[in-house]
Design a protein around this motif. Structure first.
Motif, mmCIF file in Angstrom:
data_model
loop_
_atom_site.group_PDB
_atom_site.id
_atom_site.type_symbol
_atom_site.label_atom_id
_atom_site.label_comp_id
_atom_site.label_asym_id
_atom_site.label_seq_id
_atom_site.Cartn_x
_atom_site.Cartn_y
_atom_site.Cartn_z
ATOM 1 N N PHE A 67 -23.657 16.684 -12.790
ATOM 2 C CA PHE A 67 -23.035 17.842 -13.434
ATOM 3 C C PHE A 67 -22.309 18.690 -12.383
ATOM 4 O O PHE A 67 -21.220 19.213 -12.634
ATOM 5 N N LEU A 68 -22.885 18.775 -11.184
ATOM 6 C CA LEU A 68 -22.215 19.524 -10.113
ATOM 7 C C LEU A 68 -20.935 18.794 -9.688
ATOM 8 O O LEU A 68 -19.908 19.430 -9.433
ATOM 9 N N ASP A 69 -20.987 17.445 -9.660
ATOM 10 C CA ASP A 69 -19.769 16.661 -9.389
ATOM 11 C C ASP A 69 -18.712 16.976 -10.444
ATOM 12 O O ASP A 69 -17.527 17.115 -10.139
ATOM 13 N N PHE A 70 -19.170 17.092 -11.688
ATOM 14 C CA PHE A 70 -18.269 17.395 -12.807
ATOM 15 C C PHE A 70 -17.625 18.776 -12.610
ATOM 16 O O PHE A 70 -16.412 18.936 -12.751
ATOM 17 N N LEU A 71 -18.432 19.751 -12.212
ATOM 18 C CA LEU A 71 -17.894 21.106 -12.025
ATOM 19 C C LEU A 71 -16.838 21.138 -10.921
ATOM 20 O O LEU A 71 -15.866 21.869 -11.017
ATOM 21 N N GLU A 72 -17.052 20.346 -9.871
ATOM 22 C CA GLU A 72 -16.056 20.400 -8.790
ATOM 23 C C GLU A 72 -14.984 19.324 -8.926
ATOM 24 O O GLU A 72 -14.222 19.066 -7.998
ATOM 25 N N GLU A 126 -11.404 24.103 -8.756
ATOM 26 C CA GLU A 126 -11.046 24.660 -7.446
ATOM 27 C C GLU A 126 -12.119 25.622 -6.945
ATOM 28 O O GLU A 126 -12.524 25.600 -5.785
ATOM 29 N N LEU A 127 -12.558 26.480 -7.874
ATOM 30 C CA LEU A 127 -13.548 27.507 -7.511
ATOM 31 C C LEU A 127 -14.830 26.861 -6.983
ATOM 32 O O LEU A 127 -15.327 27.221 -5.913
ATOM 33 N N PHE A 128 -15.355 25.885 -7.735
ATOM 34 C CA PHE A 128 -16.635 25.301 -7.334
ATOM 35 C C PHE A 128 -16.488 24.392 -6.107
ATOM 36 O O PHE A 128 -17.382 24.354 -5.258
ATOM 37 N N LYS A 129 -15.361 23.691 -6.025
ATOM 38 C CA LYS A 129 -15.153 22.813 -4.875
ATOM 39 C C LYS A 129 -15.217 23.630 -3.576
ATOM 40 O O LYS A 129 -15.873 23.254 -2.614
ATOM 41 N N LYS A 130 -14.545 24.781 -3.612
ATOM 42 C CA LYS A 130 -14.531 25.612 -2.399
ATOM 43 C C LYS A 130 -15.902 26.259 -2.165
ATOM 44 O O LYS A 130 -16.374 26.336 -1.034
#
Ligand code: SF4
Ligand code: SF4
Length: 340
Positions: A250-255, A228-232
């Motif tokens: 990896f950024l896709d993974f985080l969000e 949630e945090l990274f998506k926003k």
């Protein structure tokens, strides 16, 4: 400084070297190989961050410093093209400049992770090189960072040290760890500051891992909170604009757009205690050599859904190698990573 260095979205020389290294491993049909080694030549630090899982070692171990030859031999044995030197605070090692120089001589890409407090005293011992980057620990803007490292004034000292390194022509990256006290806005504020005001070369981000030994156990992010945090924070074009030191996957993974299995063997960790099993976050014993680590670890027993200690982990050391492998096995993703 206990966190790790960088993998992708790297300068051209480094991308080419890592690309050809990956190709070589593929041609040799190796299924497990190191991309980056985490070298911890000491555990002592000049800070006492509440979320740190490294400085709780016994006093006798905190006094020890790894001999230069031992550090170089471990890196050579494992063969990774990149080395992230952490700890503890590596600048407290009296021969840290020699370790860096010897690794650069061997054409390793070296990331020196530091809280920056000793940079003014030690900077003269280092020379800018395409093989060398500082990685400065910045967890937030002034108030948040000073709170995270449990000491006032550290943020301002770190910013001044970064500017001096940049003035002398060094490449400077940063490493920011986020906790459940962060909001999308605090993530945006610190990354905007690093990207736009400080003009950091590349920024690494990570949700904090819940170290069993860390004194503060209340502020680690769960997987859903991390996503949630990274998506926003990544919305409104921020993700594209920031010079983040990670693969797009990896950024896709985080969000939360992608999920992977942990491949902790890709970022092994070597400290005064040996090769840590299975990763630099968890210690289920140590191996004497990298080959012993690879051969005697039950890698399938680790990762989210397998070991309860892994359940909230979305750390770079377990999942960035997975993202790199997914990138290199897809032409579309390789092009996307190159564009990034
Ligand atoms: S800077 Fe903080 S997190 Fe890093 S090793 Fe020192 S005490 Fe631990
Ligand atoms: S998920 Fe992987 S990287 Fe994370 S703690 Fe477990 S073994 Fe280590």
């Amino acid at each position: 400084m206990e966190r790790d260095g960088a993998i992708v979205s790297m300068p051209l020389r480094q991308s080419l070297r890592v690309g050809s290294y990956l190709m070589g491993q593929k041609l040799r049909r190796k299924d497990k190989f190191p991309l980056l080694v985490e070298l911890e030549p000491l555990f002592a630090c000049n800070l006492k961050c509440a979320g740190c899982g490294k400085i709780q070692q016994p006093a006798s171990l905190l006094k020890q410093r790894m001999p230069v030859e031992q550090a170089i031999a471990a890196v050579e044995e494992c063969g990774a093209p990149m080395v992230s030197i952490a700890g503890g605070e590596p600048l407290m090692h009296p021969q840290i400049d020699v370790i860096v120089e010897e690794l650069i001589k061997r054409k390793k890409f070296v990331f020196l992770c530091t809280n920056a407090l000793l940079i003014p005293k030690k900077l003269d011992k280092f020379k800018p090189s395409p093989y060398f980057s500082w990685v400065v620990h910045i967890d937030g803007l002034k108030e948040r960072h000073d709170e995270s490292v449990c000491k006032e004034g550290v943020f301002e000292d770190a910013v001044a040290a970064i500017k001096e390194c940049q003035r002398r022509g060094f490449r400077v990256n940063t490493n920011t760890t986020f906790f459940n006290t962060d909001t999308p806005q605090t993530v945006i504020d610190v990354l905007n500051f690093l990207n736009d005001d400080l003009k950091i070369d590349e920024m690494q981000i990570s949700p904090a891992y819940a170290y069993e030994k860390a004194p503060d156990q209340d502020h680690f992010l769960g997987v859903t909170e991390t996503r949630e945090l990274f998506k926003k924070a990544f919305a409104d074009g921020n993700r594209k604009r920031w010079r983040l030191n990670h693969t797009p996957l990896f950024l896709d993974f985080l969000e939360g757009k992608k999920d992977y299995a942990c491949t902790a063997w890709g970022i092994p960790s070597y400290s005064l205690l040996g090769w840590q099993r299975p990763c630099y976050l968890m210690a289920d014993g140590y191996a004497e050599t990298y080959s012993e680590l690879i051969e005697t670890t039950d890698w399938d027993a680790y990762g989210r859904g397998k070991d309860p200690r892994c359940s909230n982990c979305m750390a770079h050391c377990g999942y960035e190698p997975s993202a790199v492998l997914a990138t290199t096995s897809s032409l579309r993703e390789s092009i996307r990573a190159l564009r990034g």
